[in-house]
Design an enzyme around this catalytic site. Structure first.
Site, PDB file in Angstrom:
ATOM      1  N   ASP A  69       0.852  -1.187   0.000  1.00  0.00           N
ATOM      2  CA  ASP A  69       0.000   0.000   0.000  1.00  0.00           C
ATOM      3  C   ASP A  69       0.889   1.238   0.000  1.00  0.00           C
ATOM      4  O   ASP A  69       2.104   1.135   0.148  1.00  0.00           O
ATOM      5  CB  ASP A  69      -0.941   0.013   1.210  1.00  0.00           C
ATOM      6  N   ASP A  71       1.534   5.007   1.604  1.00  0.00           N
ATOM      7  CA  ASP A  71       1.225   5.980   2.646  1.00  0.00           C
ATOM      8  C   ASP A  71       1.802   7.323   2.228  1.00  0.00           C
ATOM      9  O   ASP A  71       2.841   7.393   1.581  1.00  0.00           O
ATOM     10  CB  ASP A  71       1.851   5.568   3.977  1.00  0.00           C
ATOM     11  N   ASP A 152      11.338   4.425  12.221  1.00  0.00           N
ATOM     12  CA  ASP A 152      12.165   3.416  12.891  1.00  0.00           C
ATOM     13  C   ASP A 152      13.533   3.183  12.237  1.00  0.00           C
ATOM     14  O   ASP A 152      14.563   3.461  12.823  1.00  0.00           O
ATOM     15  CB  ASP A 152      11.395   2.100  13.091  1.00  0.00           C
TER      16      ASP A 152
HETATM   17  P1  ATP Z   1       4.870  -2.856   5.434  1.00  0.00           P
HETATM   18  O1  ATP Z   1       5.469  -3.256   4.159  1.00  0.00           O
HETATM   19  O2  ATP Z   1       4.711  -3.984   6.371  1.00  0.00           O
HETATM   20  O3  ATP Z   1       3.635  -2.020   5.341  1.00  0.00           O
HETATM   21  P2  ATP Z   1       5.985  -0.460   6.446  1.00  0.00           P
HETATM   22  O4  ATP Z   1       7.396  -0.052   6.701  1.00  0.00           O
HETATM   23  O5  ATP Z   1       5.227   0.313   5.414  1.00  0.00           O
HETATM   24  O6  ATP Z   1       6.019  -1.986   6.112  1.00  0.00           O
HETATM   25  P3  ATP Z   1       3.930   0.354   8.226  1.00  0.00           P
HETATM   26  O7  ATP Z   1       3.499  -0.274   9.502  1.00  0.00           O
HETATM   27  O8  ATP Z   1       2.982   0.453   7.099  1.00  0.00           O
HETATM   28  O9  ATP Z   1       5.231  -0.440   7.806  1.00  0.00           O
HETATM   29  O10 ATP Z   1       4.481   1.788   8.602  1.00  0.00           O
HETATM   30  C1  ATP Z   1       4.749   2.792   7.661  1.00  0.00           C
HETATM   31  C2  ATP Z   1       5.972   3.605   8.080  1.00  0.00           C
HETATM   32  O11 ATP Z   1       5.750   4.207   9.349  1.00  0.00           O
HETATM   33  C3  ATP Z   1       7.244   2.780   8.247  1.00  0.00           C
HETATM   34  O12 ATP Z   1       7.927   2.589   7.036  1.00  0.00           O
HETATM   35  C4  ATP Z   1       8.028   3.625   9.215  1.00  0.00           C
HETATM   36  O13 ATP Z   1       8.623   4.714   8.576  1.00  0.00           O
HETATM   37  C5  ATP Z   1       6.942   4.171  10.121  1.00  0.00           C
HETATM   38  N1  ATP Z   1       6.698   3.305  11.284  1.00  0.00           N
HETATM   39  C6  ATP Z   1       5.814   2.287  11.387  1.00  0.00           C
HETATM   40  N2  ATP Z   1       5.845   1.716  12.583  1.00  0.00           N
HETATM   41  C7  ATP Z   1       6.769   2.395  13.285  1.00  0.00           C
HETATM   42  C8  ATP Z   1       7.250   2.308  14.598  1.00  0.00           C
HETATM   43  N3  ATP Z   1       6.801   1.389  15.436  1.00  0.00           N
HETATM   44  N4  ATP Z   1       8.202   3.206  14.985  1.00  0.00           N
HETATM   45  C9  ATP Z   1       8.653   4.144  14.148  1.00  0.00           C
HETATM   46  N5  ATP Z   1       8.237   4.265  12.896  1.00  0.00           N
HETATM   47  C10 ATP Z   1       7.314   3.420  12.455  1.00  0.00           C
HETATM   48 MG    MG Z   2       3.105   0.104   4.942  1.00  0.00          MG
END
Ligand code: ATP
Ligand code: MG
Length: 465
Positions: A69, A71, A152
């Site tokens: 997805d 963001d 993160d």
């Molecule tokens: P996925 O492919 O699983 O969606 P993602 O990195 O996009 O991985 P998300 O949970 O969608 O994970 O989070 C989007 C963004 O928000 C991450 O890439 C990161 O920058 C930030 N983020 C998410 N969770 C945390 C956290 N616990 N602490 C700090 N930053 C976070």
């Molecule tokens: Mg994501």
């Protein structure tokens, strides 16, 4: 001033100005961004706000992986976003976000946020931490660089501007991505304390083929693993699910064990994985899941959790039988016990536990292929899942392969053949004849008996040939 503050908080210099990477170097094409995310960025920018595709989508595009997805992060407040984007709604309790709707697509739009203040700093009223430093609420809006610093890992902190077609990199994320390194932004121990779930996220990203956790990012995990105990059980379940459905579940679970993180999630995993049959069963279940994820087939979380906890159920079942319980009530007692223990650690939602119990509860019934019951069982809404589960048990050496073959044939057989299969004489090589010699109370009993062990070994050898 802000730079000094960021340097003080994150111990990093030079992170206040991003490296701007142009299209030829980053290689992301605008048309790889979903229509919705592109429109959100364009409309917000047309209204004078900064807006970027962020996080996982940028990381995955740079890796050549199709993002799940998209963001968007923006300088506009949620209310301003809502005003600019007509089809949108404000959501969120912990953080306020906006969901923008474009046809079937939902784009999550978040306002740039600042990270948690260093302990000892005067807490702003919008930020609340618990006694371990875990951030309970942070709704403090910030600048783009603060937003980059509160993310993160460096590989998750890249900003793609679909209008200018540039990637902004504050924390050498692109270099880490090329080195396949998961590196925490700032002081790892402090960042894990703020949100222990980051330890699970580190494992999930590091389980991708070729990836590893940077040594300093990995170092504090063992010591801080117990902090996962303070995370709400429902959030842990969500993270565990992401991990298991990542397409690298087998590698994730190996990483969890390697980092000592599994105790708070699946407390019996060590014990299970120490027994050859338990290890084989869990490994097969995870590998099967990974194959299905990669083939874009649907995954049933209930099936997966049923598999992860099965050998725990088997052990409890055996114990209850040894206390003199009859087989079926003993199984039900075992299921409840295991689920109760599990709920304290990681809350599996009821909609899944109901199905898990059905899958487990059908196992002894699949063993009883006599009379009218096989017909009835085929009608059961969970028959297919229970049959697949039986097949996994057989593959791991816990159930007879002939039983799986029998059910496979019975499902597709016509009425006459089915009747024939149910005739005692027709049992032939089916496991039925063997079972009939066993006392009925033993039906579906957990493994451990000599005859099961013997059978499993030969089944296993046979398969391996
Ligand atoms: P996925 O492919 O699983 O969606 P993602 O990195 O996009 O991985 P998300 O949970 O969608 O994970 O989070 C989007 C963004 O928000 C991450 O890439 C990161 O920058 C930030 N983020 C998410 N969770 C945390 C956290 N616990 N602490 C700090 N930053 C976070
Ligand atoms: Mg994501």
């Amino acid at each position: 001033m802000i730079k000094r503050l960021i340097d003080k908080v994150f111990g990093r210099k030079g992170a206040d100005r991003p490296v701007v990477i142009a299209a030829p170097e980053h290689g992301i094409r605008r048309d790889q961004i979903s229509h919705g995310a592109r429109r959100v960025c364009e409309q917000l920018q047309e209204n004078g706000f900064a807006a970027y595709v962020v996080g996982g989508a940028v990381r995955d595009l740079l890796l050549g992986v199709e993002p799940k997805d998209f963001d968007v992060a923006t300088s506009a407040t949620p209310e301003q976003v809502h005003r600019v984007l007509r089809r949108s709604r404000l959501i969120g309790r912990r953080f306020k976000l906006v969901h923008a709707l474009f046809g079937n697509e939902v784009v999550e739009v978040s306002t740039f946020r600042a990270g948690a203040p260093e302990s000892g700093d005067t807490e702003s009223p919008a930020q609340v931490v618990d006694e371990h430093g875990r951030v309970l609420r942070d709704n403090v809006y910030g600048t783009r660089q603060e937003d980059a610093a509160r993310r993160d890992f460096t590989i998750n902190s890249l900003y793609y501007d679909p209008v200018a077609e540039t990637v902004l990199d504050y924390h050498k994320g692109l270099a880490d991505l090329r080195k396949k390194t998961v590196r925490m932004i700032g002081d790892p121990a402090r960042r894990y304390r703020e949100d222990p779930v980051r330890m699970l996220r580190a494992v999930r990203f590091a389980a991708r083929p070729g990836f590893h956790i940077a040594p300093k990012t990995a170092a504090p995990i063992a010591e801080l693993a117990s902090l996962l105990g303070n995370v709400p059980a429902a959030r842990l379940f969500e993270e565990m699910l992401k991990l298991l459905l990542s397409g690298n579940a087998a590698a994730c679970v190996r990483q969890l064990r390697a980092q000592g993180l599994h105790h708070g999630l699946l407390p019996m995993l060590d014990v299970i994985l120490e027994q050859p049959m338990g290890e084989r069963f869990v490994t097969l279940a995870l590998e099967q899941t990974d194959r299905r994820v990669r083939d874009d087939k649907p995954i049933s979380p209930a099936f997966l959790f049923a598999a992860l906890l099965w050998h725990q159920v088997l052990a409890a079942w055996k114990q209850a039988m040894e206390r003199g319980e009859r087989s079926i009530p003993a199984l039900h007692e075992a299921m409840d016990l295991v689920l109760d223990q599990q709920t304290d650690q990681l809350a599996i939602p009821r909609r899944f536990t109901v199905t898990m119990k059905e899958i487990w509860g059908l196992q002894p019934r699949l063993d009883a292929n006599t009379g009218r019951r096989p017909h009835l069982l085929l009608e059961h809404p969970r028959f297919r899942a229970a049959f697949d589960f039986l097949a996994l048990r057989a593959e791991s050496g816990e159930a007879p392969t002939e039983l799986v073959d029998w059910w496979a044939r019975f499902q597709v057989a016509g009425a006459t053949e089915r009747e024939h299969m149910l005739l005692p004489a027709a049992a032939g090589s089916s496991p039925r004849r063997r079972r009939r010699r066993r006392p009925s109370g033993d039906r579906g009993a957990p493994e451990g008996g000599a005859d099961v062990a013997e059978r499993s070994t030969s089944d296993h050898d046979h398969k391996a040939d």
